[in-house]
Design an enzyme around this catalytic site. Structure first.
Site, PDB file in Angstrom:
ATOM      1  N   ARG A  82       0.836  -1.201   0.000  1.00  0.00           N
ATOM      2  CA  ARG A  82       0.000   0.000   0.000  1.00  0.00           C
ATOM      3  C   ARG A  82       0.874   1.255   0.000  1.00  0.00           C
ATOM      4  O   ARG A  82       1.756   1.388   0.855  1.00  0.00           O
ATOM      5  CB  ARG A  82      -0.905  -0.015   1.215  1.00  0.00           C
ATOM      6  N   ARG A 151      -2.261   6.554  10.034  1.00  0.00           N
ATOM      7  CA  ARG A 151      -2.361   6.099   8.640  1.00  0.00           C
ATOM      8  C   ARG A 151      -2.389   7.285   7.677  1.00  0.00           C
ATOM      9  O   ARG A 151      -2.440   8.438   8.092  1.00  0.00           O
ATOM     10  CB  ARG A 151      -3.630   5.253   8.476  1.00  0.00           C
ATOM     11  N   LYS A 220      -4.358   1.073  14.728  1.00  0.00           N
ATOM     12  CA  LYS A 220      -4.248   2.123  13.714  1.00  0.00           C
ATOM     13  C   LYS A 220      -4.963   3.403  14.160  1.00  0.00           C
ATOM     14  O   LYS A 220      -5.919   3.347  14.951  1.00  0.00           O
ATOM     15  CB  LYS A 220      -4.834   1.646  12.394  1.00  0.00           C
ATOM     16  N   LYS A 222      -6.697   6.773  12.267  1.00  0.00           N
ATOM     17  CA  LYS A 222      -7.043   7.336  10.960  1.00  0.00           C
ATOM     18  C   LYS A 222      -7.498   8.776  11.114  1.00  0.00           C
ATOM     19  O   LYS A 222      -8.337   9.069  11.966  1.00  0.00           O
ATOM     20  CB  LYS A 222      -8.150   6.515  10.321  1.00  0.00           C
ATOM     21  N   CYS A 441     -15.092  -3.296  -1.199  1.00  0.00           N
ATOM     22  CA  CYS A 441     -13.724  -3.599  -0.754  1.00  0.00           C
ATOM     23  C   CYS A 441     -13.171  -4.742  -1.607  1.00  0.00           C
ATOM     24  O   CYS A 441     -13.921  -5.404  -2.311  1.00  0.00           O
ATOM     25  CB  CYS A 441     -13.746  -3.996   0.715  1.00  0.00           C
ATOM     26  N   CYS A 447      -7.990 -10.787   0.281  1.00  0.00           N
ATOM     27  CA  CYS A 447      -8.091 -10.434   1.700  1.00  0.00           C
ATOM     28  C   CYS A 447      -8.255 -11.684   2.575  1.00  0.00           C
ATOM     29  O   CYS A 447      -9.220 -12.449   2.409  1.00  0.00           O
ATOM     30  CB  CYS A 447      -9.271  -9.489   1.926  1.00  0.00           C
ATOM     31  N   CYS A 486     -16.711  -8.648   4.695  1.00  0.00           N
ATOM     32  CA  CYS A 486     -16.779  -8.994   6.120  1.00  0.00           C
ATOM     33  C   CYS A 486     -17.204  -7.732   6.874  1.00  0.00           C
ATOM     34  O   CYS A 486     -17.307  -6.653   6.278  1.00  0.00           O
ATOM     35  CB  CYS A 486     -15.424  -9.528   6.610  1.00  0.00           C
ATOM     36  N   CYS A 490     -14.408  -1.872   5.404  1.00  0.00           N
ATOM     37  CA  CYS A 490     -13.395  -1.161   4.605  1.00  0.00           C
ATOM     38  C   CYS A 490     -13.978  -0.253   3.523  1.00  0.00           C
ATOM     39  O   CYS A 490     -13.327   0.699   3.109  1.00  0.00           O
ATOM     40  CB  CYS A 490     -12.422  -2.160   3.984  1.00  0.00           C
TER      41      CYS A 490
HETATM   42 FE1  SRM Z   1      -9.514  -2.055   5.819  1.00  0.00          FE
HETATM   43  C1  SRM Z   1      -8.192  -4.721   7.426  1.00  0.00           C
HETATM   44  C2  SRM Z   1      -8.466  -3.217   2.886  1.00  0.00           C
HETATM   45  C3  SRM Z   1     -10.141   0.953   4.435  1.00  0.00           C
HETATM   46  C4  SRM Z   1     -11.412  -1.232   8.532  1.00  0.00           C
HETATM   47  N1  SRM Z   1      -8.449  -3.667   5.259  1.00  0.00           N
HETATM   48  C5  SRM Z   1      -7.953  -4.641   6.089  1.00  0.00           C
HETATM   49  C6  SRM Z   1      -7.037  -5.595   5.312  1.00  0.00           C
HETATM   50  C7  SRM Z   1      -5.646  -5.068   5.394  1.00  0.00           C
HETATM   51  C8  SRM Z   1      -7.147  -7.084   5.707  1.00  0.00           C
HETATM   52  C9  SRM Z   1      -6.204  -7.624   6.748  1.00  0.00           C
HETATM   53  O1  SRM Z   1      -6.050  -7.031   7.822  1.00  0.00           O
HETATM   54  O2  SRM Z   1      -5.642  -8.690   6.477  1.00  0.00           O
HETATM   55  C10 SRM Z   1      -7.643  -5.411   3.894  1.00  0.00           C
HETATM   56  C11 SRM Z   1      -6.710  -5.718   2.725  1.00  0.00           C
HETATM   57  C12 SRM Z   1      -7.518  -6.328   1.584  1.00  0.00           C
HETATM   58  C13 SRM Z   1      -6.787  -6.452   0.317  1.00  0.00           C
HETATM   59  O3  SRM Z   1      -6.643  -7.591  -0.174  1.00  0.00           O
HETATM   60  O4  SRM Z   1      -6.374  -5.449  -0.236  1.00  0.00           O
HETATM   61  C14 SRM Z   1      -8.195  -4.014   3.987  1.00  0.00           C
HETATM   62  N2  SRM Z   1      -9.209  -1.248   4.033  1.00  0.00           N
HETATM   63  C15 SRM Z   1      -8.860  -1.915   2.913  1.00  0.00           C
HETATM   64  C16 SRM Z   1      -8.978  -1.052   1.685  1.00  0.00           C
HETATM   65  C17 SRM Z   1      -7.951  -1.348   0.619  1.00  0.00           C
HETATM   66  C18 SRM Z   1     -10.402  -1.222   1.152  1.00  0.00           C
HETATM   67  C19 SRM Z   1     -10.726  -0.546  -0.153  1.00  0.00           C
HETATM   68  O5  SRM Z   1     -11.733  -0.972  -0.733  1.00  0.00           O
HETATM   69  O6  SRM Z   1     -10.076   0.388  -0.576  1.00  0.00           O
HETATM   70  C20 SRM Z   1      -8.867   0.338   2.338  1.00  0.00           C
HETATM   71  C21 SRM Z   1      -7.449   0.812   2.476  1.00  0.00           C
HETATM   72  C22 SRM Z   1      -7.391   2.226   2.950  1.00  0.00           C
HETATM   73  C23 SRM Z   1      -6.011   2.825   2.991  1.00  0.00           C
HETATM   74  O7  SRM Z   1      -5.519   3.266   1.957  1.00  0.00           O
HETATM   75  O8  SRM Z   1      -5.449   2.874   4.075  1.00  0.00           O
HETATM   76  C24 SRM Z   1      -9.442   0.039   3.709  1.00  0.00           C
HETATM   77  N3  SRM Z   1     -10.521  -0.384   6.400  1.00  0.00           N
HETATM   78  C25 SRM Z   1     -10.787   0.688   5.622  1.00  0.00           C
HETATM   79  C26 SRM Z   1     -11.842   1.462   6.209  1.00  0.00           C
HETATM   80  C27 SRM Z   1     -12.489   2.689   5.587  1.00  0.00           C
HETATM   81  C28 SRM Z   1     -11.826   3.966   5.961  1.00  0.00           C
HETATM   82  O9  SRM Z   1     -10.926   3.996   6.775  1.00  0.00           O
HETATM   83  O10 SRM Z   1     -12.274   4.961   5.406  1.00  0.00           O
HETATM   84  C29 SRM Z   1     -12.206   0.834   7.381  1.00  0.00           C
HETATM   85  C30 SRM Z   1     -13.365   1.268   8.341  1.00  0.00           C
HETATM   86  C31 SRM Z   1     -12.989   2.445   9.158  1.00  0.00           C
HETATM   87  C32 SRM Z   1     -12.261   2.014  10.394  1.00  0.00           C
HETATM   88  O11 SRM Z   1     -11.055   1.861  10.343  1.00  0.00           O
HETATM   89  O12 SRM Z   1     -12.930   1.801  11.396  1.00  0.00           O
HETATM   90  C33 SRM Z   1     -11.366  -0.324   7.498  1.00  0.00           C
HETATM   91  N4  SRM Z   1      -9.723  -2.816   7.671  1.00  0.00           N
HETATM   92  C34 SRM Z   1     -10.596  -2.363   8.616  1.00  0.00           C
HETATM   93  C35 SRM Z   1     -10.566  -3.252   9.751  1.00  0.00           C
HETATM   94  C36 SRM Z   1     -11.396  -3.110  11.050  1.00  0.00           C
HETATM   95  C37 SRM Z   1     -10.631  -2.360  12.061  1.00  0.00           C
HETATM   96  C38 SRM Z   1     -11.347  -2.308  13.387  1.00  0.00           C
HETATM   97  O13 SRM Z   1     -11.280  -1.305  14.043  1.00  0.00           O
HETATM   98  O14 SRM Z   1     -11.942  -3.295  13.796  1.00  0.00           O
HETATM   99  C39 SRM Z   1      -9.639  -4.270   9.427  1.00  0.00           C
HETATM  100  C40 SRM Z   1      -9.239  -5.466  10.305  1.00  0.00           C
HETATM  101  C41 SRM Z   1      -8.157  -5.126  11.265  1.00  0.00           C
HETATM  102  O15 SRM Z   1      -7.566  -4.056  11.242  1.00  0.00           O
HETATM  103  O16 SRM Z   1      -7.890  -5.997  12.093  1.00  0.00           O
HETATM  104  C42 SRM Z   1      -9.142  -3.962   8.113  1.00  0.00           C
HETATM  105 FE1  SF4 Z   2     -11.181  -7.635   3.823  1.00  0.00          FE
HETATM  106 FE2  SF4 Z   2     -13.299  -7.300   5.329  1.00  0.00          FE
HETATM  107 FE3  SF4 Z   2     -11.854  -5.197   4.658  1.00  0.00          FE
HETATM  108 FE4  SF4 Z   2     -13.315  -6.383   2.837  1.00  0.00          FE
HETATM  109  S1  SF4 Z   2     -14.107  -5.347   4.672  1.00  0.00           S
HETATM  110  S2  SF4 Z   2     -11.167  -5.784   2.597  1.00  0.00           S
HETATM  111  S3  SF4 Z   2     -13.221  -8.492   3.435  1.00  0.00           S
HETATM  112  S4  SF4 Z   2     -11.160  -6.848   5.917  1.00  0.00           S
END
Ligand code: SRM
Ligand code: SF4
Length: 590
Positions: A82, A151, A220, A222, A441, A447, A486, A490
């Site tokens: 990333r 982030r 993290k 944000k 996502c 993922c 899930c 994201c």
């Molecule tokens: Fe996310 C974890 C993709 C924005 C909440 N997210 C992941 C991971 C890294 C999976 C992992 O931990 O193994 C995913 C990688 C998938 C892949 O194959 O690429 C992933 N998240 C993404 C992206 C690429 C989704 C997208 O469609 O673009 C976004 C990357 C943003 C960036 O450039 O940094 C992305 N993730 C978000 C958002 C939206 C936002 O921030 O605007 C959220 C919800 C907001 C928040 O953080 O509460 C989000 N991602 C999560 C979570 C839940 C965190 C939590 O507090 O419980 C995880 C799981 C974790 O961190 O354990 C996660």
């Molecule tokens: Fe993976 Fe769940 Fe985030 Fe989708 S919402 S990219 S399935 S961690």
């Protein structure tokens, strides 16, 4: 302001495994360099945690799992990388180098993230080092794009030539720089001591991480910077939000919001999605210190034993705003004023052709699910490369996973349109609203946390919805539909009008009731719905919306009016009762 080194003052239970990995990781070094040089295909569990801070996720191709198991083979290990881009901003040269790397070192696609970053998928271990080096050579970085740190900092990417837009974009860059990890590990491992400008070179003091300490943040953090007249980044979803309040076209000060976050776990009522809430108002010159102060409070008081309860939002739930403000006041060198009144923050997607205000134009290209790739009908990656090579525009990622091409002369806008059309890419005006405002996502196959499909499923769901909405003459009604594989959220599903969140490979929870402005949390509308039943589940509500809708009313607003309880939900837990039944009992003709 206090810059005291990290001390885990909490009396929580024993630290989680990730905390132990971080603390014992010698400031992000672990055994990463050794494994990189060795023959192993993958990294140890502790190093997998450290790698995240370097912007790298170890993954496997989940499509290949069964076939490989049958052949007696293990998982097909690969990596996601990333790139953090404050406010989503790139030069033409930077974009072209990322595009070239996608072909040479990854799976021939670039993916714009929901937080204005760029991801590569399918990078093999041997390609990691050249990729990180190329990215740094081009003055970009993967450092801090993932991991328990600040982030990528978001801001409106539109190149509008006014002081307010310039201010928020500059602030996003400053916060990113200020809170980037300082450890020399990144340089040692990836750049071999070669000096790169995008991240700081190692020094003895820097290896000690004077702000983060050896265990970094509990989770993290944000941050986003929005404007009261432009909330294209969904400001209420983040741990820290700054909303620029305007006077005479300038940012007079910022409302500081804290405690947003969307990640939940199915059936766990103690996990929540919640919107950020105001903490206070501050002068622009204090914005950087404000974010640093919130980060320091989180560092010192966040939960380090249970990662499911570690985000800032849980600290805020535990303390309440008043206690958090007292702690903030104790640490900050300035006084926080009461938050200023905010109206409904307007949303823009910045797509299509628009004036910048400096004589130039910019053009927003819709990128479905952020995936820039060449397919059989649409060759988006080639089209964008041609345009950027020929016209050298600025390139900016939006928080809706789309791309802005900036600094164009008027005739160039027409040329951009022609090149896109020749490659099968539609102009934003040709898109239905339901597609234009959709997000998904990545989910499967990359993922590791995905329970079901998302990016690969949403196009067919949108096809069906488009037909239904067309028949109901709702093609141009405001509607945002989001999907995730899930409940981690994201693609920010819980603030959308409609969202599908996977529960298993074949079932989804359906949420209804958010809206484009991202300032309301949706309800769980129907549980465990199969994709083939999505339309049947929603159709009665859509029909009702069509027949009883007030002028300009979005589906989310209509649904809330029908429920009639005046709720403006700011919080939802991982275990909720579906509302579909409530609508029935309201004698609504569903
Ligand atoms: Fe996310 C974890 C993709 C924005 C909440 N997210 C992941 C991971 C890294 C999976 C992992 O931990 O193994 C995913 C990688 C998938 C892949 O194959 O690429 C992933 N998240 C993404 C992206 C690429 C989704 C997208 O469609 O673009 C976004 C990357 C943003 C960036 O450039 O940094 C992305 N993730 C978000 C958002 C939206 C936002 O921030 O605007 C959220 C919800 C907001 C928040 O953080 O509460 C989000 N991602 C999560 C979570 C839940 C965190 C939590 O507090 O419980 C995880 C799981 C974790 O961190 O354990 C996660
Ligand atoms: Fe993976 Fe769940 Fe985030 Fe989708 S919402 S990219 S399935 S961690």
């Amino acid at each position: 302001m206090s810059t005291t080194r990290f001390k885990n003052k909490k009396s929580h239970d024993k630290p989680s495994k990730v905390e132990i990995a971080k603390s014992g990781g010698s400031f992000l070094r672990g055994q990463v360099a050794e494994t990189l040089e060795g023959r192993e295909e993958r990294f140890s569990p502790d190093d997998v945690q450290l790698l995240k801070f370097h912007g790298i996720y170890q993954q496997d191709d989940r499509d290949l799992r069964i076939e490989r198991r049958k052949r007696g083979l293990g998982k097909h290990w690969q990596f996601m990388m990333r790139v953090a881009l404050p406010a989503g901003i790139m030069t033409a040269g930077q974009y072209l180098s990322l595009d070239e790397m996608a072909g040479r070192l990854a799976d021939c696609s670039l993916r714009i993230t929901t937080r204005q970053g760029i991801q590569f998928h399918g990078v093999l271990k041997g390609a990691l080092k050249p990729a990180v080096q190329d990215i740094n050579r081009r003055m970009m970085t993967t450092l801090g794009a993932c991991g328990d740190v600040q982030r990528n900092v978001m801001a409106c990417p539109a190149p509008i030539d006014d002081p307010a837009h310039r201010a928020v974009q500059r602030l996003a860059e400053e916060i990113s720089r200020e809170l980037r990890p300082q450890s020399g590990a990144y340089h040692e491992i990836w750049i071999d001591g070669e000096k790169a400008v995008s991240s700081k070179p190692p020094t003895a003091a820097a290896t000690e991480e004077s702000f983060y300490g050896k265990a970094y943040l509990p989770r993290k953090l944000k941050t986003g910077v929005a404007l009261e007249n432009d909330n294209c980044i969904d400001i209420f979803s983040y741990d820290v939000g700054l909303v620029g309040m305007l006077q005479g076209g300038r940012v007079a000060g910022y409302n500081l919001l804290i405690g947003g976050g969307l990640g939940m776990t199915h059936n766990k009522p103690e996990t929540i999605a919640r919107l950020a809430e105001p903490l206070g108002y501050l002068a622009p010159e204090n914005a950087l210190e404000a974010v640093r102060t919130v980060a320091a409070i989180f560092r010192d008081h966040g939960n380090r034993s249970d990662r499911r309860q570690a985000r800032l939002k849980y600290l805020l739930e535990k303390w309440g705003v008043e206690r958090f403000r007292r702690e903030f006041d104790r640490r900050a060198s300035f006084e926080l004023e009461p938050p200023r009144e905010m109206g409904r923050l307007p949303f823009h997607d910045h797509l299509g052709a628009q004036r910048q205000g400096d004589g130039d134009w910019f053009y927003g290209v819709f990128v479905q699910n952020g995936r820039i790739v060449d397919g059989s009908e649409m060759r988006l990656r080639t089209a964008l490369r041609r345009i950027v090579e020929e016209m050298r525009p600025g390139v900016r990622a939006t928080a809706q996973q789309s791309l802005l091409l900036t600094g164009l002369e008027r005739p160039q806008v027409e040329r951009v349109r022609r090149i896109l059309a020749r490659h099968g890419v539609k102009d934003a005006a040709q898109l239905s609203n339901v597609r234009r405002f959709s997000m998904a996502c990545p989910a499967l196959p990359t993922c590791g946390l995905a329970l079901g499909e998302s990016e690969r499923l949403i196009p067919s769901v949108l096809d069906e919805l488009e037909l239904e909405l067309e028949q109901l003459e709702l093609k141009n009604a405001p509607l945002t539909v989001r999907m995730t594989g899930c409940p981690n959220g994201c693609a920010r599903p819980y603030t959308a009008d409609v969202a599908f969140v996977a529960r298993s490979p074949s079932t989804y929870h359906v949420f209804v009731g958010g809206r484009l402005e991202g300032d309301r949390i949706a309800d769980l509308f129907a549980a465990d719905v199969k994709p083939e039943d999505f339309l049947e589940t929603l159709s009665p509500l859509l029909k009702l919306w069509a027949s009883q809708r007030r002028n300009g009313e979005s589906l989310g607003d209509f649904y809330q009016r029908m429920l009639g309880d005046g709720s403006h939900r700011r919080r939802i837990t991982g275990k909720e009762d579906p509302t579909l039944g409530r609508l029935h009992s309201l004698e609504v003709a569903l």
